[in-house]
Design an enzyme around this catalytic site. Structure first.
Site, mmCIF file in Angstrom:
data_model
loop_
_atom_site.group_PDB
_atom_site.id
_atom_site.type_symbol
_atom_site.label_atom_id
_atom_site.label_comp_id
_atom_site.label_asym_id
_atom_site.label_seq_id
_atom_site.Cartn_x
_atom_site.Cartn_y
_atom_site.Cartn_z
ATOM 1 N N HIS A 82 0.868 -1.175 0.000
ATOM 2 C CA HIS A 82 0.000 0.000 0.000
ATOM 3 C C HIS A 82 0.911 1.233 0.000
ATOM 4 C CE1 HIS A 82 -2.433 -3.094 2.067
ATOM 5 N NE2 HIS A 82 -3.506 -2.447 1.650
ATOM 6 N N ASP B 73 2.160 1.995 3.399
ATOM 7 C CA ASP B 73 3.109 1.035 3.983
ATOM 8 C C ASP B 73 4.540 1.517 3.797
ATOM 9 O OD1 ASP B 73 0.923 -0.681 4.314
ATOM 10 O OD2 ASP B 73 1.326 -1.746 2.444
ATOM 11 N N GLU C 158 -10.623 -6.650 -4.815
ATOM 12 C CA GLU C 158 -10.522 -7.700 -3.800
ATOM 13 C C GLU C 158 -11.810 -7.743 -2.973
ATOM 14 O OE1 GLU C 158 -7.817 -8.554 0.149
ATOM 15 O OE2 GLU C 158 -6.845 -7.725 -1.628
ATOM 16 N N GLU D 108 -9.097 -13.537 -1.666
ATOM 17 C CA GLU D 108 -8.399 -13.876 -0.415
ATOM 18 C C GLU D 108 -9.141 -14.985 0.323
ATOM 19 O OE1 GLU D 108 -7.434 -11.894 3.905
ATOM 20 O OE2 GLU D 108 -6.982 -10.681 2.133
ATOM 21 N N HIS E 154 -11.369 -13.794 3.320
ATOM 22 C CA HIS E 154 -12.524 -13.033 2.860
ATOM 23 C C HIS E 154 -13.609 -13.964 2.327
ATOM 24 C CE1 HIS E 154 -9.860 -9.212 2.153
ATOM 25 N NE2 HIS E 154 -9.743 -9.719 3.373
ATOM 26 N N ASP F 42 -4.746 -13.653 -2.644
ATOM 27 C CA ASP F 42 -4.132 -13.309 -1.367
ATOM 28 C C ASP F 42 -4.178 -14.560 -0.505
ATOM 29 O OD1 ASP F 42 -3.390 -10.755 -1.915
ATOM 30 O OD2 ASP F 42 -4.604 -9.805 -0.364
ATOM 31 N N ASP G 206 -11.230 -11.837 10.521
ATOM 32 C CA ASP G 206 -10.192 -12.106 9.526
ATOM 33 C C ASP G 206 -8.851 -12.272 10.243
ATOM 34 O OD1 ASP G 206 -8.589 -12.210 7.322
ATOM 35 O OD2 ASP G 206 -9.173 -10.278 6.495
ATOM 36 N N ASP H 45 -6.025 -13.772 9.230
ATOM 37 C CA ASP H 45 -4.823 -13.602 8.391
ATOM 38 C C ASP H 45 -3.654 -14.482 8.832
ATOM 39 O OD1 ASP H 45 -5.825 -11.851 6.523
ATOM 40 O OD2 ASP H 45 -5.180 -10.049 7.565
ATOM 41 N N ASP I 38 -0.865 -12.423 2.194
ATOM 42 C CA ASP I 38 -1.534 -11.421 3.024
ATOM 43 C C ASP I 38 -1.774 -12.072 4.386
ATOM 44 O OD1 ASP I 38 -2.937 -9.382 4.126
ATOM 45 O OD2 ASP I 38 -4.510 -9.305 2.618
#
Length: 438
Positions: free
Chosen positions: A100, A103, A231, A267, A270, A295, A306, A308, A338
């Protein structure tokens, strides 16, 4: 400065290795179907989780021990992260990374200052890219963290916010192109609503479409040849997000004439938050020719959010790669991790261990999936299961020659219907055979 002194360059050592810093199943140069495994999988590191994640949660402070945190100035931290990132990419021998805009560089007091910060860090990344094997898989803009996006970005009730978001995406598209990014991702974390009592849903969706059309036009204007991706995610942080799942996004793209410009970045977490298996979302995207990238992560199914986590479920990775292989493989997309190390896995070395685990899981999954596709295990069964549509009344239905009258006549003269077993348990048993044998 060396940031990961305790970690050697990661090599493939095979499944019997006990070295935590070695691949057990991922041999990047192994040739499968005429192509190296690394080109099939196209792994990417997520800049945000790996280099900016702190381990904070709603109940506790940061836990991560990161050597670049010894700096206090935000720009010094950003520069140190770039140095650490390219050391990480080299030692892990990973071909791509994703980011991003926020980031890689801190936000300034205003947009001009923010863009100046970005320019400094992008120039630094460009220098590293000249000698690094790592490339940018995709870039994106963070349109969800800053308080200005409390009501959304492209779907905000405030036109000033819409304008700021457009300026931010304009810059993010420019730097993604400048860094050779192969895709650009849109994720609408704040594009949705908390309650319909204060929401003009029609205007918000129309504005989202206007925003994406502007992005398409600007990407063309600057000569960005990467794939634009959306996404899907049903919720979190927003109660109800407009990009709920693959089917919702596809309907949106079709309605607004955007389907020829966008594909999806699917993802794992998701998909499960939307009530789907990961393979469901991949299958839906694949059969509609909108599967662009993945992802890669994993969800703790006992938790409602989520999580991750790094993916280690071989069954999941196998069925995911099955869909990718059936698609013909990735074009510009890939497998972006991700995923974040757990809050208690706070040592810098854990970043390598986690990525190795995920890369091994997808490598093993790919190899199993390749055998399943090559042997036609499921294809043969499915072809037999639907063979009634190859001849007779089934062929009439598929060709479009049948209608309700002809079908009624057929049904009246064919009173006996015989179904056959779906053999789900048999197929799951066969899948296990492939998972547990070479």
């Amino acid at each position: 400065m060396e940031y990961f002194k305790n970690v050697p360059k990661v090599q493939y050592e095979g499944p019997k290795s006990n070295n935590p810093y070695a691949f057990k199943f991922y041999n990047p140069d192994e040739i499968i179907d005429g192509k190296p495994l690394k080109e099939h999988l196209r792994f990417a590191v997520a800049y945000w989780h790996t280099f900016t994640g702190t381990g904070t949660d709603p109940f506790g402070a940061s836990t991560m021990q990161r050597p670049w945190d010894r700096f206090s100035d935000p720009m010094d931290i950003a520069k140190a992260r770039v140095e650490a990132a390219f050391e990480f990419f080299e030692k892990l021998d990973v071909p791509f990374f994703c980011f991003h805009d926020r980031d890689i560089a801190p936000e300034g007091d205003n947009l001009r200052e923010t863009n100046k910060n970005l320019g400094t860090i992008v120039a630094m990344i460009k220098d590293y890219l000249k000698t690094s094997k790592a490339k940018v898989l995709w870039g994106t803009a963070n349109l969800f963290s800053h308080p200005r996006y409390v009501h959304g970005a492209a779907t905000s009730c405030n036109a000033d916010v819409f304008a700021y978001a457009a300026a931010q995406v304009k810059k993010a598209l420019e730097i993604t192109k400048e860094l050779g990014g192969q895709n650009y991702v849109f994720w609408g974390g704040r594009e949705g609503y908390e309650t319909l009592l204060n929401t003009d849903t029609e205007l918000e969706l129309d504005n989202l479409a206007r925003f994406l059309h502007m992005a398409v036009e600007y990407a063309k204007e600057i000569g960005f040849e990467g794939q634009l991706l959306i996404e899907p995610k049903p919720k979190e942080p927003t109660k109800h997000q407009y990009d709920f799942d693959a089917a919702h996004v596809y309907a949106f793209l079709k309605k607004y004439g955007l389907d020829k410009y966008f594909k999806l970045n699917i993802e794992v977490n998701h998909a499960t938050l939307a009530g789907h298996e990961f393979q469901h979302e991949l299958r839906y995207a694949r059969i509609n020719n909108i599967l662009g990238s993945i992802d890669a992560n994993m969800r703790d199914m006992l938790l409602g959010w989520d999580t991750d986590q790094f993916p280690t479920d071989i069954r999941m990775t196998t069925l995911a790669m099955y869909e990718v292989i059936k698609m013909g493989g990735f074009d510009k997309g890939g497998l972006n991790f991700d995923a974040k190390v757990r809050r208690a896995s706070f040592e810098p070395e854990d970043l390598f261990i986690a990525h190795i685990a995920g890369m091994d899981a997808f490598a093993k999954g790919f190899k199993v999936a390749y055998r399943l596709v090559k042997d036609g295990v499921f294809d043969k069964f499915i072809e037999e299961r639907y063979k009634s549509y190859k001849e007779g009344i089934g062929a009439e239905i598929v060709s479009g020659r049948a209608n309700f009258k002809t079908l009624e006549e057929y049904a009246l003269n064919n009173p006996k219907i015989e179904n056959k077993s779906g053999k789900q348990e048999l197929l799951e048993s066969i899948l296990n055979q492939y998972l547990f044998t070479e």
